[in-house]
Design a protein around this motif. Structure first.
Motif, short mmCIF file in Angstrom:
data_model
loop_
_atom_site.label_atom_id
_atom_site.label_comp_id
_atom_site.label_asym_id
_atom_site.label_seq_id
_atom_site.Cartn_x
_atom_site.Cartn_y
_atom_site.Cartn_z
N SER A 98 5.45 -3.93 5.53
CA SER A 98 5.04 -2.60 4.73
C SER A 98 4.57 -1.45 5.81
O SER A 98 4.10 -2.01 6.79
N LEU A 99 5.07 -0.49 5.71
CA LEU A 99 4.64 0.63 6.52
C LEU A 99 3.55 1.74 5.78
O LEU A 99 3.93 2.12 4.62
N LEU A 100 2.63 1.84 6.14
CA LEU A 100 1.30 2.33 5.46
C LEU A 100 1.09 3.70 6.27
O LEU A 100 0.69 3.50 7.41
N ILE A 101 1.01 4.85 5.45
CA ILE A 101 0.63 6.12 6.13
C ILE A 101 -0.83 6.58 5.44
O ILE A 101 -0.95 6.48 4.49
N ARG A 102 -1.89 6.79 6.48
CA ARG A 102 -2.99 7.35 6.20
C ARG A 102 -3.21 8.57 5.40
O ARG A 102 -2.29 9.54 5.93
#
Length: 112
Positions: A98-102
């Motif tokens: 998973s790539l999570l962006i704040r």
């Protein structure tokens, strides 16, 4: 070559509240909205391991709730291998990455 329904764009937001011990996965597919809720049982900053489980699902069609289900929690794990100021990456216990962006509207101090 793409076939019908082989690729369906899905908008997803994972909201993690470590302090409150809650998380919600919100997904939108066409007129449907899904909210899968759960609990964060632990987060170890030194190893990057977050243990959590999902235990509830709401399904909305055109904004109207059409289904609400509770289920037995299934333990899951995210192992964060990169945590940056705006982007993080984790491997899930299911094997995916998973790539999570704040969200820039949420101060970084509020999510630590």
């Amino acid at each position: 070559r793409l076939r019908f329904f082989q690729y369906i764009p899905v908008r997803e937001d994972l909201i993690i509240d470590i302090t409150g011990g809650r998380l919600t996965l919100e997904s939108t597919v066409g007129p449907f909205n899904f909210a899968i809720t759960g609990e964060v049982s632990s987060f170890d900053k030194s190893t990057g391991e977050m243990r959590f489980s999902f235990n509830g699902t709401d399904v909305m069609l055109f904004g109207k709730k059409i289904l609400q289900r509770e289920r037995e929690p299934v333990p899951r794990t995210y192992n964060y291998f990169y945590i940056g100021p705006t982007v993080s990456a984790a491997r899930s216990s299911g094997g995916g990455i998973s790539l999570l962006i704040r969200d820039p509207r949420v101060p970084a101090s509020a999510s630590r």
